[in-house]
Design an enzyme around this catalytic site. Structure first.
Site, PDB file in Angstrom:
ATOM      1  N   HIS A  36       0.864  -1.151   0.066  1.00 51.99           N
ATOM      2  CA  HIS A  36       0.061  -0.002  -0.112  1.00 51.99           C
ATOM      3  C   HIS A  36       0.875   1.432   0.000  1.00 51.99           C
ATOM      4  CE1 HIS A  36      -2.456   3.276   1.637  1.00 51.99           C
ATOM      5  NE2 HIS A  36      -3.751   2.374   1.261  1.00 51.99           N
ATOM      6  N   ASP A  37       0.521   2.018  -1.175  1.00 46.12           N
ATOM      7  CA  ASP A  37       1.297   3.324  -1.190  1.00 46.12           C
ATOM      8  C   ASP A  37       2.857   3.534  -0.989  1.00 46.12           C
ATOM      9  OD1 ASP A  37      -1.093   4.104  -1.717  1.00 46.12           O
ATOM     10  OD2 ASP A  37      -1.326   5.346  -0.202  1.00 46.12           O
ATOM     11  N   LYS A 123      -4.515   4.417  -7.115  1.00 47.80           N
ATOM     12  CA  LYS A 123      -4.939   4.713  -5.952  1.00 47.80           C
ATOM     13  C   LYS A 123      -5.799   6.268  -6.049  1.00 47.80           C
ATOM     14  CE  LYS A 123      -5.405   4.117  -1.481  1.00 47.80           C
ATOM     15  NZ  LYS A 123      -4.450   4.764  -0.502  1.00 47.80           N
TER      16      LYS A 123
END
Length: 211
Positions: A36-37, A123
Site C-alpha cells: 500500500h502506497d 489509488k
C-alpha cells in the site's frame, strides 16, 4: 498541510500486538497481498536507513518474495501525480495538492518494485478498494483474505482493512510491515483494527502460516 517529518520509532513486537476479536487464520489458497502506497513521495518523511522504514521495507520485501513463490497474488497501490482538484476531492482540503507527476514522487521504491504478474492499482482515496478493481481481481482469483502492508497505518491501511471487512474479505495487517507518523499512531491503528475489522500479525507469523 502536507506530510509531517517522521522521527525514529521502534516497530511493535509480537508480544505488543492487541488480541483480535476475529479468529481468522491466514491460508495460502485464499490470501492476497497488498503493498500500500510505497511510493517515494509518501516515504520521503522517513529516514530511509533507520526505523521504522528500513525494517518495514525489509519485511514487506520478505512477504512479497514469499507470496510470489507461493502463487499468492501481489497487488500494489500507487497514486498518480498532478491530480486535478476535482479528482483529488476532499483529500486536497486535508493534505494539499499531493505529489507531482515525476519519478521522484510517483515511483514505487526500487526495493519493492512490482514485477511481471503483479497488479498495480491506481489509488484514488484512502481505501485501496475505492474506484479500483481490487475486489473484482481478488474474486476472480478465488481470494477472500487480504494482508495489508505499507503506509500509513492509521490512514489508508486502516481504511482498506475496514472496507475489506465490509466486503466480507478477511483482512490481516502485517504489524511490522507498516509504518506511520508516530509509534502511538501505529499502535492505535493496530488496536482499532483488532477491535473492529481485522487481525494484526507479525511478518514472521504470516510467513509461518502461509506455507
Amino acid at each position: 498541510m502536507g506530510l509531517p517529518t517522521i522521527t525514529r520509532y521502534a516497530l511493535p513486537s509480537a508480544d505488543e500486538l492487541p488480541t483480535a476479536r476475529a479468529s481468522w487464520t491466514p491460508e495460502t489458497r485464499r490470501m492476497a497481498l497488498l503493498v500500500h502506497d510505497m511510493q517515494r513521495y509518501f516515504l520521503a518523511p522517513f529516514a530511509a536507513d533507520d526505523a521504522p522504514l528500513a525494517p518495514v521495507v525489509a519485511n514487506v520485501a520478505r512477504l512479497i518474495a514469499h507470496c510470489r513463490a507461493q502463487g499468492i497474488p501481489v497487488f500494489y497501490t500507487a497514486q498518480n501525480g498532478n491530480q486535478e482538484r476535482g479528482d483529488r476531492g476532499l483529500q486536497a482540503d486535508l493534505w494539499g495538492p499531493g505529489m507531482s507527476a515525476n519519478a521522484e514522487h510517483q515511483a514505487i521504491i526500487d526495493e519493492l518494485a512490482p514485477t511481471a504478474g503483479d497488479h498495480v492499482l491506481v489509488k484514488h482515496r484512502y481505501s485501496a478498494f475505492q474506484r479500483s478493481n481490487l475486489e473484482t481481481l481478488m474474486r476472480a482469483r478465488g481470494r477472500d483474505q487480504l494482508v495489508v502492508t505499507g503506509v500509513y497505518a492509521h490512514i489508508g491501511c486502516t481504511a482498506t482493512m475496514a472496507e475489506a471487512f465490509q466486503l466480507d474479505i478477511e483482512p490481516f495487517i502485517a504489524a511490522d510491515a507498516i509504518a506511520d507518523f508516530t509509534r502511538e499512531d501505529h499502535l492505535s491503528a493496530l488496536r482499532w483494527i483488532a477491535r473492529t475489522c481485522g487481525v494484526p500479525l507479525t511478518t514472521d507469523q504470516l510467513l509461518k502460516a502461509l506455507i
